[in-house]
Design a protein around this motif. Sequence first.
Motif, PDB file in Angstrom:
ATOM      1  N   ARG A  43       0.851  -1.201   0.000  1.00  0.00           N
ATOM      2  CA  ARG A  43       0.000   0.000   0.000  1.00  0.00           C
ATOM      3  C   ARG A  43       0.886   1.250   0.000  1.00  0.00           C
ATOM      4  N   SER A  44       1.464   1.568  -1.129  1.00  0.00           N
ATOM      5  CA  SER A  44       2.390   2.699  -1.225  1.00  0.00           C
ATOM      6  C   SER A  44       1.670   4.036  -1.018  1.00  0.00           C
ATOM      7  N   PHE A  45       0.430   4.136  -1.510  1.00  0.00           N
ATOM      8  CA  PHE A  45      -0.362   5.364  -1.373  1.00  0.00           C
ATOM      9  C   PHE A  45      -0.558   5.708   0.107  1.00  0.00           C
ATOM     10  N   LEU A  46      -0.942   4.713   0.888  1.00  0.00           N
ATOM     11  CA  LEU A  46      -1.169   4.904   2.324  1.00  0.00           C
ATOM     12  C   LEU A  46       0.161   5.118   3.059  1.00  0.00           C
ATOM     13  N   LYS A  47       1.171   4.403   2.643  1.00  0.00           N
ATOM     14  CA  LYS A  47       2.488   4.499   3.290  1.00  0.00           C
ATOM     15  C   LYS A  47       3.021   5.931   3.260  1.00  0.00           C
ATOM     16  N   GLN A  48       2.889   6.586   2.112  1.00  0.00           N
ATOM     17  CA  GLN A  48       3.397   7.956   1.984  1.00  0.00           C
ATOM     18  C   GLN A  48       2.652   8.934   2.898  1.00  0.00           C
ATOM     19  N   ARG A  49       1.358   8.706   3.064  1.00  0.00           N
ATOM     20  CA  ARG A  49       0.580   9.581   3.961  1.00  0.00           C
ATOM     21  C   ARG A  49       0.942   9.362   5.427  1.00  0.00           C
ATOM     22  N   VAL A  50       1.216   8.125   5.780  1.00  0.00           N
ATOM     23  CA  VAL A  50       1.631   7.835   7.159  1.00  0.00           C
ATOM     24  C   VAL A  50       3.035   8.394   7.408  1.00  0.00           C
ATOM     25  N   GLN A  51       3.906   8.335   6.388  1.00  0.00           N
ATOM     26  CA  GLN A  51       5.250   8.913   6.512  1.00  0.00           C
ATOM     27  C   GLN A  51       5.175  10.431   6.721  1.00  0.00           C
ATOM     28  N   ALA A  52       4.238  11.084   6.035  1.00  0.00           N
ATOM     29  CA  ALA A  52       4.043  12.528   6.213  1.00  0.00           C
ATOM     30  C   ALA A  52       3.603  12.824   7.647  1.00  0.00           C
ATOM     31  N   ARG A  53       2.716  11.976   8.169  1.00  0.00           N
ATOM     32  CA  ARG A  53       2.263  12.128   9.557  1.00  0.00           C
ATOM     33  C   ARG A  53       3.418  11.921  10.538  1.00  0.00           C
ATOM     34  N   LEU A  54       4.258  10.933  10.249  1.00  0.00           N
ATOM     35  CA  LEU A  54       5.414  10.645  11.103  1.00  0.00           C
ATOM     36  C   LEU A  54       6.385  11.828  11.120  1.00  0.00           C
ATOM     37  N   ALA A  55       6.606  12.444   9.964  1.00  0.00           N
ATOM     38  CA  ALA A  55       7.499  13.611   9.884  1.00  0.00           C
ATOM     39  C   ALA A  55       6.970  14.757  10.748  1.00  0.00           C
ATOM     40  N   SER A  56       5.647  14.934  10.712  1.00  0.00           N
ATOM     41  CA  SER A  56       5.019  15.982  11.533  1.00  0.00           C
ATOM     42  C   SER A  56       5.189  15.698  13.023  1.00  0.00           C
ATOM     43  N   LEU A  57       5.068  14.424  13.398  1.00  0.00           N
ATOM     44  CA  LEU A  57       5.246  14.030  14.804  1.00  0.00           C
ATOM     45  C   LEU A  57       6.691  14.215  15.257  1.00  0.00           C
ATOM     46  N   LEU A  58       7.631  13.860  14.386  1.00  0.00           N
ATOM     47  CA  LEU A  58       9.057  14.052  14.709  1.00  0.00           C
ATOM     48  C   LEU A  58       9.370  15.540  14.908  1.00  0.00           C
ATOM     49  N   LEU A  59       8.711  16.385  14.118  1.00  0.00           N
ATOM     50  CA  LEU A  59       8.865  17.834  14.282  1.00  0.00           C
ATOM     51  C   LEU A  59       8.352  18.268  15.655  1.00  0.00           C
ATOM     52  N   ASP A  60       7.166  17.763  16.039  1.00  0.00           N
ATOM     53  CA  ASP A  60       6.589  18.111  17.349  1.00  0.00           C
ATOM     54  C   ASP A  60       7.469  17.614  18.495  1.00  0.00           C
ATOM     55  N   MET A  61       8.172  16.495  18.256  1.00  0.00           N
ATOM     56  CA  MET A  61       9.065  15.935  19.283  1.00  0.00           C
ATOM     57  C   MET A  61      10.460  16.551  19.232  1.00  0.00           C
ATOM     58  N   MET A  62      10.629  17.548  18.320  1.00  0.00           N
ATOM     59  CA  MET A  62      11.894  18.287  18.155  1.00  0.00           C
ATOM     60  C   MET A  62      13.051  17.401  17.668  1.00  0.00           C
ATOM     61  N   GLN A  63      12.717  16.337  16.943  1.00  0.00           N
ATOM     62  CA  GLN A  63      13.736  15.493  16.308  1.00  0.00           C
ATOM     63  C   GLN A  63      13.905  15.968  14.857  1.00  0.00           C
ATOM     64  N   TYR A  64      14.474  17.159  14.734  1.00  0.00           N
ATOM     65  CA  TYR A  64      14.499  17.854  13.440  1.00  0.00           C
ATOM     66  C   TYR A  64      15.327  17.134  12.375  1.00  0.00           C
ATOM     67  N   LYS A  65      16.446  16.546  12.791  1.00  0.00           N
ATOM     68  CA  LYS A  65      17.311  15.858  11.827  1.00  0.00           C
ATOM     69  C   LYS A  65      16.586  14.684  11.182  1.00  0.00           C
ATOM     70  N   ASP A  66      15.933  13.860  12.009  1.00  0.00           N
ATOM     71  CA  ASP A  66      15.197  12.692  11.491  1.00  0.00           C
ATOM     72  C   ASP A  66      14.009  13.143  10.631  1.00  0.00           C
ATOM     73  N   ALA A  67      13.329  14.196  11.079  1.00  0.00           N
ATOM     74  CA  ALA A  67      12.167  14.703  10.343  1.00  0.00           C
ATOM     75  C   ALA A  67      12.580  15.208   8.965  1.00  0.00           C
TER      76      ALA A  67
END
Length: 444
Positions: free
Chosen positions: A143-167
Motif C-alpha cells: 500500500r504505497s499510497f497509504l504508506k506515503q501519507r503515514v510517513q508525512a504524519r510521522l514527519a510531523s510528529l518528529l517535528l513536534d518531538m523536536m527530532q528535526y534531523k530525522d524529520a
Amino acid sequence: KDRRGKQRAAATMEVEPADAKETRSDIIQKELEDVKALEETDPSAAVKQYKGIIALDDPEGEITAEKTSAIYALGELYAQKGRHQDLRNFIVDTRPFFNTIAKAKTAKILKELLNIFGRIPNTEKLQAEFCKETIQWCEKEGRSFLKQRVQARLASLLLDMMQYKDALALISKLVKDVKKIDDKILLVEISIIESRIHLALKNSPKAKGALTAARSAANAIYCPPSLQAEIDIQSGVLCSEEGDFKTAYSYFFEGFEGFDTSKNTVKAAQCLKYMLMVKIMTNNAADVYTLINTKAGVKYAGIETEAIKAIADAHKNRSIHKFADVKEKYAEQLSKDWFISAHLNALEDNLLVQNLIRIIEPFSRVEIAHVAKLIDLPRDQVEAKLSEMVLEKKLNGILDQGSGNLIVFEEVSEDKTFKAGLETINELGNVVDKLQRKAQRAMA
C-alpha cells in the motif's frame, strides 16, 4: 362506488408493507444512534456494541458506510476517555476490515483515525511508534499510497518531538518519492511540513522556499479549504518572524475562515489566538477586545482566548509585574504553543526596555540599585538588561561597575553639514576623474 373504494383500500394495504420495510443499512444506522446515546451512561457497553457492528459480516458491502461511522465513533470515544493504548490496539484490530474496502477509502479512514489519536495529549511518542509499525504493514501489503501519507504524519510528529534531523531526512526522501507519482495534494502537505521544520531550525530562506513550493503545487489543483488554510497560517507565521505583523494578520484571518468553513475548531481557535497576538504586537490592544466580542470570537471563546486577553490588559497598562502574573496564571496555555510563547517573550522584553527607559530618562547618573528599586525587580536582572541595552545601542551610556552606577550621555545631534561636505567632495572627485579620462582620450 363502494367497489372502487375497496380497491383503493386494498392497493394501499399492499403498498404499506413495502414502504415500511427497512434495509439492513437503516437498522444498523438506528443501532448506531442508540449506541451513541449509551456513551455517557455506559461507555464499556458502547465500546462492546461498536465492536459488534464493525465485526458484522458484509460480503455485499451494504453497510460499509455504517461500519466506517462506527470506527470513527469508537475512535472518538477512546480519545475522549484518554485511552490511547486501547485506541492503538483498536486501529491494529481494524486492519482486516481494510482488506475488504478500496485502498483510497482505507487511506482516508486511517488518516482520520490518526487525527483522532493526535487529540490525546502527550502521546506523540506512542503515535510515532504506531506510525512506524503502520509503515511496515503498508510495505508488506503493498500500500504505497497509504504508506506515503503515514510517513508525512510521522514527519510531523518528529517535528513536534523536536527530532528535526530525522524529520528532515524523512521529508527529503518523501518529497522525491511523491514527485515521481505527481500527487499534488500530498506534495502540498509535505511542503508545509518541510517549511515548518526549516522554520524550527531558524532557516527562514529554506522555510520560504518550501512554502513557495506548496503554493505552486496548490495552484495547479483544486486545493481543499482546510489545506489552503494550512498554507495561510504558515505564511502568517513566516511574516511574523520577519516583523511584518500587518500582513501576518491578513494571512491568519484567511486561515481562520478556511478552518471555520471546514469545521476544524481546533485549528480555527489557533488562528484566532494568533490574530489576537499579532494585534498586541502592533500595539492595537483595543482591537483584541473587539475581536473577542465578535460572533467568531464568542464561538471559539475559552481559557486560551482569556489568556491572550489578560496579556492585552497587562500590555495596555504597561505593567511588567501584571505581565509576569499572567504568565504564571496561564502558564500551561501560553507555553504549549511555541508561536505564542516566542512572541510573548519578545513582548515582555520590549515592555521591560520601555519601562527602564522611562525610569532612567530624568537622570544623567543613577545607581543601578535605585533603578531596580523603582522598577521593583532584582538588581542582577536590571543590571544585565541595562548592559544589553547599552551594547545594542538602545541606551546611550555606560555602566560603572566600580561605583555601581549607570552614566547616561546626552544625545548628540548629528552634524549634517559635515556629511554633506564629504558627499560634495566625493562627487567633485568623480567629476575630476571623468574630465581626466576625457582629456587622456583627446590627447591620444
